[in-house]
Design a protein around this motif. Sequence first.
Motif, PDB file in Angstrom:
ATOM      1  N   ASP A  96      42.354  38.212  37.171  1.00 21.61           N
ATOM      2  CA  ASP A  96      42.692  39.175  36.107  1.00 21.61           C
ATOM      3  C   ASP A  96      44.175  39.119  35.785  1.00 21.61           C
ATOM      4  N   HIS A  97      44.963  39.111  36.870  1.00 21.51           N
ATOM      5  CA  HIS A  97      46.415  39.085  36.729  1.00 21.51           C
ATOM      6  C   HIS A  97      46.845  37.805  35.996  1.00 21.51           C
ATOM      7  N   ALA A 123      40.811  40.004  41.456  1.00 17.32           N
ATOM      8  CA  ALA A 123      42.026  40.728  41.059  1.00 17.32           C
ATOM      9  C   ALA A 123      43.093  39.745  40.597  1.00 17.32           C
ATOM     10  N   ARG A 124      43.194  38.653  41.318  1.00 17.88           N
ATOM     11  CA  ARG A 124      44.226  37.662  41.005  1.00 17.88           C
ATOM     12  C   ARG A 124      43.920  36.977  39.674  1.00 17.88           C
ATOM     13  N   VAL A 146      36.923  39.821  46.278  1.00 17.89           N
ATOM     14  CA  VAL A 146      37.569  40.923  45.546  1.00 17.89           C
ATOM     15  C   VAL A 146      39.007  40.552  45.202  1.00 17.89           C
ATOM     16  N   ARG A 147      39.692  39.980  46.179  1.00 14.98           N
ATOM     17  CA  ARG A 147      41.095  39.577  45.940  1.00 14.98           C
ATOM     18  C   ARG A 147      41.187  38.514  44.856  1.00 14.98           C
TER      19      ARG A 147
END
Lengths: 357, 130
Positions: A63-64, A60-61, A56-57
């Motif tokens: 995407d960033h 998210a990363r 999940v992390r």
Amino acid sequence: MRKFAWKRTVLVSMLGVTTVGTIVGLALLAKSHVVAAFALLGGFAAVAAICLILLVRLIARTDHLGSANQELARRNQELQSATEAKSRFVANLSHELRNPLNAVIGFSELMSSGRVGPLDDRQREHLSIIRGSAQHLVALLDDALDLARIEAGHVRLDPTPTEPATVAVASASSVATVAAAKLIRVDVDARPAGVVLLDPGRLRQVILNFLSNALKFTPDGGQVTLRVQRERDGLLIEVSDTGPGIEPPDQDRIFEEFFQLSGLDRSGSGLGLAVTKLIAEAQGGQVGVRSIPGHGSTFYAWLPAPLANVPCPPAPVTPGGRSAAAVTRSSKTRRPLLAARKPDKPTTSRPRDLAGR
Amino acid sequence: MARAGRGPVLVVEDHPVNRMLLQRVLEFEQIDVVCAESIADAKRVIASSVPPVIVLDLQLPDGYGLDLVRELKADPRTAPCVIVACTARRVPDEERLARTVGCAEFVTKPIDTRRFASLVGSYAPAPVGS
């Protein structure tokens, strides 16, 4: 913060694995297979949970990173169009200034020739200053235009089978007048380098920039030596002079735009060496300088130049292209293929015969 | 037209001072000069008499010089004209393009007046009957 969280995760995982391992070990020792199985199951569940969190992390990363990348691409685009706008501006400016400069230089030449009327020495001297200053402006424009073009990525390299020794001798010839005026001896040591694939115009420009730089800083009666030879899979061009040399801190800055040595002739544009560096780097080459203060300098450039698999160079090098030869014309006669090669004895350059057709 | 010199050479140049310079430089070599300020102007001159040599600025108010060269080279009446392109722009490959479409010479400004005179002079025929 983010870094700490990762460290903590790893730490917890290691602790977990050790604990599960210990429980399983103890359970096996106590022959309690049920406890061992449960402990293993619990361990697997924990590992799966950790993996899920990491996944999940990671998403998210990513995407960033993706949006940061987009932003970067947009800014890059902006920077590129700004650089191109600058290049266009410099090109237009150069064109607009060349027309009046043509008149300034042309009419001073006409007057200096004495055909308009007789001149005394003072007048002739003043005319020569006018013409020299205008020519200096033209050289500045040339360099600024080159720099802007290369920066905007518009440097077009046209690798053609080229005989480097021929280009070396032709380049040295075109500075012969300047050298003669300062009684400077220009030696050309062009070792046979075969026919190589590189852009002859750019090679000429690199050599000319080094030569005119050397001529500018070498005192009257000095010596400038141009050496061209094959090194690795390329061409090494070296220009040595008997000038004042360059202090070590200045050696690091000598290829910067508008960098000029203090206390010396400031008649140059301050762009010639910067242009040379960009030209060399644009084709995967490099430049540098060796100097001992008080004992002259050697500027060098290495350009990639694979051997061309052709028996002879095709077109002769077109003279001109820079201010040194304002009126350019193609020579209709080919130079003898190896006339320039003097491997054993350095050649003192002579002015090229431009009058003959 | 009582002309004693060689030529004539048609100088097509929109910049008045440069036109004057080219004219003076050539006249000092006893070359007769006819001037035009634009492509349209040049075409009018050529329509009445085809000059053996044309010195052509490439950036003209009513068009690109090399377009005129293409036209002249396509017409058998004007094809033998020797065309010397003369430009203030430094555009990569323009010389190659100019020679491809039929320019005999390519000169960049600022010109070297002596070389320019001998270059153009080498193409300018001697007056008839001399």
